[in-house]
Design a protein around this motif. Structure first.
Motif, PDB file in Angstrom:
ATOM      1  N   ILE A 182      38.211 -42.489 -58.931  1.00 48.05           N
ATOM      2  CA  ILE A 182      37.897 -43.348 -57.919  1.00 48.05           C
ATOM      3  C   ILE A 182      36.290 -43.321 -57.677  1.00 48.05           C
ATOM      4  O   ILE A 182      35.573 -44.167 -56.858  1.00 48.05           O
ATOM      5  N   GLN A 183      35.781 -43.000 -58.498  1.00 51.93           N
ATOM      6  CA  GLN A 183      34.254 -43.056 -58.847  1.00 51.93           C
ATOM      7  C   GLN A 183      33.642 -42.295 -57.548  1.00 51.93           C
ATOM      8  O   GLN A 183      32.899 -42.604 -56.732  1.00 51.93           O
ATOM      9  N   GLY A 184      34.163 -41.181 -57.319  1.00 46.62           N
ATOM     10  CA  GLY A 184      33.884 -40.352 -56.214  1.00 46.62           C
ATOM     11  C   GLY A 184      32.729 -39.249 -56.302  1.00 46.62           C
ATOM     12  O   GLY A 184      32.379 -38.415 -55.497  1.00 46.62           O
ATOM     13  N   LEU A 204      34.982 -39.839 -48.463  1.00 51.11           N
ATOM     14  CA  LEU A 204      35.231 -40.935 -49.405  1.00 51.11           C
ATOM     15  C   LEU A 204      34.857 -42.286 -48.907  1.00 51.11           C
ATOM     16  O   LEU A 204      35.323 -43.392 -49.316  1.00 51.11           O
ATOM     17  N   THR A 217      33.366 -44.996 -52.788  1.00 52.77           N
ATOM     18  CA  THR A 217      34.193 -44.888 -53.679  1.00 52.77           C
ATOM     19  C   THR A 217      34.670 -46.428 -54.388  1.00 52.77           C
ATOM     20  O   THR A 217      34.268 -47.377 -53.435  1.00 52.77           O
ATOM     21  N   TRP A 218      35.540 -46.531 -55.243  1.00 54.45           N
ATOM     22  CA  TRP A 218      35.993 -47.931 -55.574  1.00 54.45           C
ATOM     23  C   TRP A 218      34.699 -49.124 -55.710  1.00 54.45           C
ATOM     24  O   TRP A 218      35.078 -49.881 -55.399  1.00 54.45           O
ATOM     25  N   LEU A 268      38.725 -37.721 -58.360  1.00 53.23           N
ATOM     26  CA  LEU A 268      37.369 -38.052 -58.040  1.00 53.23           C
ATOM     27  C   LEU A 268      36.683 -39.193 -59.200  1.00 53.23           C
ATOM     28  O   LEU A 268      36.202 -39.785 -58.937  1.00 53.23           O
TER      29      LEU A 268
END
Length: 218
Positions: free
Chosen positions: A44-46, A72, A75-76, A41
């Motif tokens: 992926i900037q979760g 998700l 994210t990204w 996480l």
């Protein structure tokens, strides 16, 4: 117990607290799996989407539980509504309890004290695992190759058909956050991945992580 942890505790109290946690937690949770989940996480900037509401727990034996990523859609550097750059310059928010606060490793885990506790009590293990994964699954080359292979594997005809069916896609509109046209493509994902992974390299090996590793011994 975790909420009562303070710098005013004696060395014996801190060590006793850590010993209790690391002795009992494995009876209920897959610690290795949880650490992998949180590192995933981070990269992926979760957070906080997948540390609060979008966490699914599963078990093979009805005793030991593991978290699984779900949804998700944030994210990204992309938001659920297709906007780009929503988290720009906000990957880590020191002022409101982000990655580091008062020397504690929190990693944008607001709302999940369990994850915070594990990343504190298992700080050295988390650091070692992150550095191990960065050499393989979480290397930029591996991420780049997988995204490139997946995206190029979709026929252009399908991209064109989707564009025709959904001409007002949020990912092609002007962002209400940045004021710029959103462009969700491979370059955007890989550019963000590269910068975030470099940032994570620094955070996982910084003096603040060393602080957490040594916290129960001083």
């Amino acid at each position: 117990t975790y909420g009562k942890l303070r710098d005013s505790m004696t060395i014996e109290e801190k060590q006793n607290l850590k010993n209790q946690f690391i002795t009992n937690a494995p009876n209920y949770m897959d610690i290795d799996g949880i650490i992998d989940y949180m590192i995933f996480l981070h990269c992926i900037q979760g957070f906080p989407d997948n540390s609060t509401k979008n966490v699914m727990w599963s078990t093979y034996d009805g005793k030991i539980w593991s978290p699984n990523a779900y949804d998700l859609d944030t994210t990204w550097n992309m938001s659920w509504d297709g906007q780009i750059g929503v988290f720009e310059n906000k990957v880590i928010d020191h002022q409101t309890g982000g990655f580091w606060i008062d020397g504690w490793y929190r990693a944008n885990l607001r709302g999940n004290a369990l994850f915070e506790a594990i990343l504190l009590f298992y700080a050295e293990q988390a650091q070692n695992r992150f550095n191990e994964l960065r050499k393989g699954p979480l290397s930029y080359d591996n991420i780049s190759n997988r995204f490139t292979s997946f995206i190029n594997g979709i026929p252009q005809e399908l991209y064109d058909r989707e564009a025709s069916d959904y001409p007002t896609r949020p990912s092609e509109q002007i962002s209400s956050v940045t004021g710029k046209k959103n462009t969700t493509n491979l370059d955007q994902i890989l550019s963000f991945a590269d910068s975030l992974l470099q940032f994570m390299d620094e955070e996982y090996n910084s003096s603040k992580m060393i602080h957490n590793i040594n916290y129960f011994n001083s």
